[in-house]
Design a protein around this motif. Structure first.
Motif, mmCIF file in Angstrom:
data_model
loop_
_atom_site.group_PDB
_atom_site.id
_atom_site.type_symbol
_atom_site.label_atom_id
_atom_site.label_comp_id
_atom_site.label_asym_id
_atom_site.label_seq_id
_atom_site.Cartn_x
_atom_site.Cartn_y
_atom_site.Cartn_z
ATOM 1 N N LEU A 252 -1.365 2.909 2.271
ATOM 2 C CA LEU A 252 -1.635 1.686 0.924
ATOM 3 C C LEU A 252 -0.780 1.003 1.607
ATOM 4 O O LEU A 252 -0.482 -0.171 1.610
ATOM 5 C CB LEU A 252 -1.625 2.257 -0.209
ATOM 6 N N ASN A 253 0.259 1.310 1.611
ATOM 7 C CA ASN A 253 1.991 0.763 1.888
ATOM 8 C C ASN A 253 1.183 -0.449 3.208
ATOM 9 O O ASN A 253 1.838 -1.196 3.099
ATOM 10 C CB ASN A 253 3.309 0.807 2.096
ATOM 11 N N PHE A 254 1.194 0.809 4.733
ATOM 12 C CA PHE A 254 1.327 -0.255 5.921
ATOM 13 C C PHE A 254 0.274 0.096 6.642
ATOM 14 O O PHE A 254 0.126 -1.096 7.578
ATOM 15 C CB PHE A 254 2.069 0.649 7.083
ATOM 16 N N THR A 255 -0.811 0.560 5.928
ATOM 17 C CA THR A 255 -2.561 0.666 7.092
ATOM 18 C C THR A 255 -3.426 0.217 6.584
ATOM 19 O O THR A 255 -4.186 -0.578 6.470
ATOM 20 C CB THR A 255 -2.493 1.626 7.816
ATOM 21 N N VAL A 256 -3.791 0.814 5.117
ATOM 22 C CA VAL A 256 -4.927 0.874 4.279
ATOM 23 C C VAL A 256 -5.153 -0.783 3.493
ATOM 24 O O VAL A 256 -5.877 -1.772 3.943
ATOM 25 C CB VAL A 256 -6.434 2.129 3.574
ATOM 26 N N GLY A 257 -3.839 -0.769 2.973
ATOM 27 C CA GLY A 257 -3.889 -1.587 1.611
ATOM 28 C C GLY A 257 -3.066 -2.786 1.875
ATOM 29 O O GLY A 257 -3.064 -4.003 1.487
ATOM 30 N N LYS A 258 -2.422 -2.459 2.276
ATOM 31 C CA LYS A 258 -0.700 -2.863 3.415
ATOM 32 C C LYS A 258 -0.448 -3.798 1.962
ATOM 33 O O LYS A 258 0.028 -4.945 1.686
ATOM 34 C CB LYS A 258 -0.795 -4.394 4.248
ATOM 35 N N VAL A 259 0.554 -3.236 1.680
ATOM 36 C CA VAL A 259 1.075 -3.822 0.071
ATOM 37 C C VAL A 259 2.371 -4.050 0.144
ATOM 38 O O VAL A 259 3.502 -2.820 0.175
ATOM 39 C CB VAL A 259 1.038 -2.922 -0.705
#
Length: 227
Positions: free
Chosen positions: A130-137
């Protein structure tokens, strides 16, 4: 006959865990190498990230290699978790009598560490994606389309770096016990010399990977790696 089948099935599950674990070890070594590109600066890190997405073109579509890797890793994850849960259930079912004295407390503790360490790593992987790939949060509210700047912004946040370092400690412990268990399962620990060799391999591999992943967030937090 039934006991023999159950024994063969248990061995098969352990082999599946070992082989799927080896896939993850190969991946984390390559991933660690990519992370260390951050020490080369903005352009070096982003060039590496871009190359991963264009690798194999035009034979592969844009990000084709990444999707192949993701599918393989997802399959390995399903096999690894599924085999682990099946083995845990079998062990729990077989433990029908509670002994007053536990003869192998060390291995019981190691098993618990593997189980809960695996759960912790699974939760971390979800957040990491979520942080770096899918969501890029970007927890700082900054840009998300620049891989290097997203990395720096993320690890400039102390609590996020702390979570990452705890996860890397768990990864090291998981790898240490997992590599040793895989060597046993695959029949590579039949002699005292082989056991000593694989204990060293397990320890050194776990140390290299856990430290290799940890130096980047620590360097960002310390200001060594910055925008």
């Amino acid at each position: 006959m039934k006991g023999a089948r159950a024994s063969r099935s248990t061995i098969a599950l352990k082999i599946l865990m070992a082989l799927s674990g080896l896939i993850f070890i190969g991946f984390v070594l390559v991933h660690m190498y990519g992370n260390l590109k951050a020490f080369g600066g903005h352009d070096s890190f982003n060039e590496y990230a871009h190359h991963l997405r264009t690798f194999g073109e035009p034979m592969l579509p844009y990000s084709g290699l990444l999707w192949i890797i993701r599918v393989v890793l997802l399959g390995a994850l399903v096999v690894h978790v599924g085999a682990g849960v099946a083995l845990w259930r079998r062990a729990k079912k077989a433990r029908t009598t509670k002994y007053v004295v536990k003869k192998n407390k060390g291995s019981t503790f190691a098993s618990r560490m593997m189980r809960w360490g695996g759960v912790t790593l699974l939760l971390f992987i979800i957040w990491h994606l979520l942080n770096f790939t899918v969501g890029k949060v970007n927890v700082t509210g900054g840009e998300t389309n620049d891989p290097y700047n997203l990395l720096v912004d993320s690890f400039s946040t102390w609590w996020l770096t702390l979570i990452y370092l705890v996860a890397m400690a768990m990864l090291g412990a998981h790898l240490h016990h997992g590599i040793w268990s895989a060597a046993q399962t695959l029949g590579h620990t039949g002699t005292a010399a082989a056991r000593a060799r694989w204990r060293t391999v397990a320890f050194v591999t776990a140390l290299i990977i856990s430290i290799g992943f940890s130096v980047v967030p620590v360097a960002v937090l310390a200001g060594v790696i910055s925008k």
